[in-house]
Design an enzyme around this catalytic site. Structure first.
Site, mmCIF file in Angstrom:
data_model
loop_
_atom_site.group_PDB
_atom_site.id
_atom_site.type_symbol
_atom_site.label_atom_id
_atom_site.label_comp_id
_atom_site.label_asym_id
_atom_site.label_seq_id
_atom_site.Cartn_x
_atom_site.Cartn_y
_atom_site.Cartn_z
ATOM 1 N N HIS A 96 -41.103 12.880 -35.603
ATOM 2 C CA HIS A 96 -41.061 11.660 -34.786
ATOM 3 C C HIS A 96 -40.625 11.926 -33.348
ATOM 4 C CE1 HIS A 96 -41.497 8.299 -37.952
ATOM 5 N NE2 HIS A 96 -42.141 9.383 -38.323
ATOM 6 N N SER B 125 -47.304 12.636 -34.392
ATOM 7 C CA SER B 125 -48.247 13.442 -35.159
ATOM 8 C C SER B 125 -49.283 14.104 -34.260
ATOM 9 C CB SER B 125 -48.986 12.561 -36.156
ATOM 10 O OG SER B 125 -48.170 12.242 -37.245
ATOM 11 N N LYS C 120 -53.253 2.760 -45.386
ATOM 12 C CA LYS C 120 -54.011 3.974 -45.723
ATOM 13 C C LYS C 120 -53.200 4.860 -46.680
ATOM 14 C CE LYS C 120 -56.962 7.333 -43.433
ATOM 15 N NZ LYS C 120 -57.630 7.696 -42.206
ATOM 16 N N ASP C 121 -51.892 4.976 -46.418
ATOM 17 C CA ASP C 121 -51.032 5.773 -47.305
ATOM 18 C C ASP C 121 -50.977 5.155 -48.698
ATOM 19 O OD1 ASP C 121 -50.464 7.741 -45.522
ATOM 20 O OD2 ASP C 121 -48.476 7.036 -44.972
ATOM 21 N N GLU D 286 -46.115 30.173 -63.458
ATOM 22 C CA GLU D 286 -46.849 28.918 -63.304
ATOM 23 C C GLU D 286 -47.945 29.107 -62.257
ATOM 24 O OE1 GLU D 286 -46.096 26.896 -65.867
ATOM 25 O OE2 GLU D 286 -45.263 25.240 -64.719
#
Ligand code: HEM
Length: 434
Positions: free
Chosen positions: A213, A217, A241-242, A285
């Site tokens: 922040h 972005s 959108k998220d 894994e």
């Protein structure tokens, strides 16, 4: 900082004394965001949601789990059979670990493609690499807790790697184990650290977001967007959108949890740990497989450094070099969209990482193609490990100098509206009357 525009008197009273609502309005609501973010920008918030889910399910699991070599395996079985919805909580936690890695790997490769690690986001990226390391440590520790065969032997193999360090290696291993073998003391401290580390991750994620922040972005075009009309408020555009992305993720995740909960795991971990019986194949894994391949790909000594130590160094270096990535890639252009050569090699790297994963899942001396006995997985592993280091240490610095990037647009709007488009018809702009 402007005050929250909430009119509720309780909200205002609280905000005057502790400006949490003003803070949320700035960081989650008004927060200026590039208007062209694609779905690859969903994965950061998705990672945050999965992190919280892992902590919540983990805390519930720990209420029923017993960190003792005589009871651990049975306590997990009890969670699965007798605890109300215990099976669901465990399967969400188990598959959540895999989902977390898929999401974070996509998040990292997004950063690599769009050059999000470049100035001024170097520290944001480095904090991310630290998160990755912490995640790997947490996942490794967690896998030991059910005390199945893979838990025990995985822990034995990986902790033993430290014995490759000259002189102090053996004492380090004894210190890690809390004794002379992987035993109760080991299980206890692994449980304790597995509980602690996710909270450390939360702390680093907070710093990650603060760093994000500070400059905002990056975006698919990779140009700076501050101070022009290339930005929109975070809410409602990206909250929606998220949320949509979260919905899609939940559908896919539920398919695993409800229909194939053990698909990504190893069946041997449903056999109680037996220190006297080594499983035929000890495999980690899936998310560790590429690193495991790098570890095993060094089979020769160099000077006084033996192969095992070199393997361990190579494995740690494969992640460590990500810390210095912003200084290896000096190209002034961020997004691969405008870097014609880098763009090609980016995909070579993606394929290379997949190949490393396949190599990690196979025995080194098995042939890659049946009928071609001379070409074994160890050879493929050596080649792909070599490419991995070549990509970061040689290719990227070289491309920074020799590649001629395509011309950058002056703004996000320009390619859409610049060349003969009708700006009046742009989304978000009112249409002019004819
Ligand atoms: C628990 C794990 C993580 C969480 C919760 C997290 C969270 C976030 C969030 C919410 C964002 C903003 C949304 C987005 O750009 O997707 C973000 C951006 C970013 N993250 Fe992460 N992150 C995590 C791990 C990582 C890792 C492992 C790396 C790299 C090694 C990384 C590198 C970045 C970068 C470079 C950005 C800026 C992207 C841009 O603006 O283009 N993150 N992260």
């Amino acid at each position: 900082m402007s005050k929250t525009n909430q009119t509720n008197s309780v909200v205002k009273w609280v905000d005057d004394r502790l400006p949490v609502f003003t803070f949320m309005q700035h960081e989650l609501h008004e927060y200026p965001t590039p208007k062209n973010l694609n779905y690859f920008w969903n994965f950061g918030s998705l990672a945050g949601i999965v992190l919280v889910t892992m902590i919540v399910t983990g805390i519930v699991l720990s209420m029923h789990y017993t960190p003792h070599v005589d009871y651990a395996f049975d306590s997990v079985e009890r969670i699965m059979r007798d605890v109300n919805h215990g099976w669901l909580i465990r399967y969400v936690h188990m598959n959540g670990a895999s989902a977390f890695f898929i999401i974070v790997f996509i998040h990292i490769f997004r950063g690599l493609y769009y050059g999000s690690y470049k100035a001024p986001r170097e520290l944001l990226w480095m904090l991310g690499v630290l998160i990755l390391l912490l995640m790997m440590a947490t996942a490794f520790l967690g896998y030991v807790l059910p005390w199945g065969q893979m838990s025990f032997w995985g822990a034995t193999v990986i902790t033993n790697l430290f014995s490759a360090i000259p002189l102090i290696g053996e004492p380090i291993v004894t210190w890690l184990w809390g004794g002379f073998s992987v035993d109760n003391a080991t299980l206890n401290r692994f449980f304790s650290l597995h509980f602690l580390l996710p909270f450390v991750i939360v702390g680093v994620v907070v710093l990650h977001i603060v760093a994000l922040h500070t400059h905002g972005s990056n975006n698919p075009v990779g140009i700076d967007t501050t101070g022009n009309d290339d930005q929109i408020p975070f809410h409602p555009y990206y909250t929606v959108k998220d949320l949509f992305g979260l919905g899609v993720f939940l559908v896919l995740f539920s398919l695993f949890v409800f229909y194939a909960p053990n698909y990504l795991g190893h069946p041997d971990n449903y056999i109680p740990a037996d220190p006297l019986q080594t499983p035929p194949h000890i495999v980690p894994e899936w998310y560790f497989l590429p690193f495991y391949a790098i570890l095993r790909s060094i089979t020769f000594d160099i000077w006084f450094l033996d192969a095992k130590l070199l393997g361990v160094i190579a494995m740690f270096a494969s992640i460590g070099l990500l810390f210095i990535l912003p200084w290896l890639d000096r190209s002034p252009v961020r997004s691969a969209r405008f870097r014609p050569i880098y763009r090609q090699f980016y995909w070579v790297l993606v394929i290379d990482c997949f190949i490393l994963g396949i190599v990690g899942a196979n025995s080194p001396d098995d042939p890659v193609f049946s009928g071609l006995d001379g070409f074994q997985f160890i050879h493929l592993g050596m080649m792909s490990t070599a490419y991995y280091f070549f990509h970061f240490l040689i290719l990227l610095p070289l491309l920074s100098v020799i590649e001629k990037p395509d011309p950058l647009p002056a703004s996000i709007n320009e390619p859409i509206l610049g060349g003969g488009g009708n700006a009046a018809l742009a989304p978000g702009k009112p249409m002019e009357k004819p």
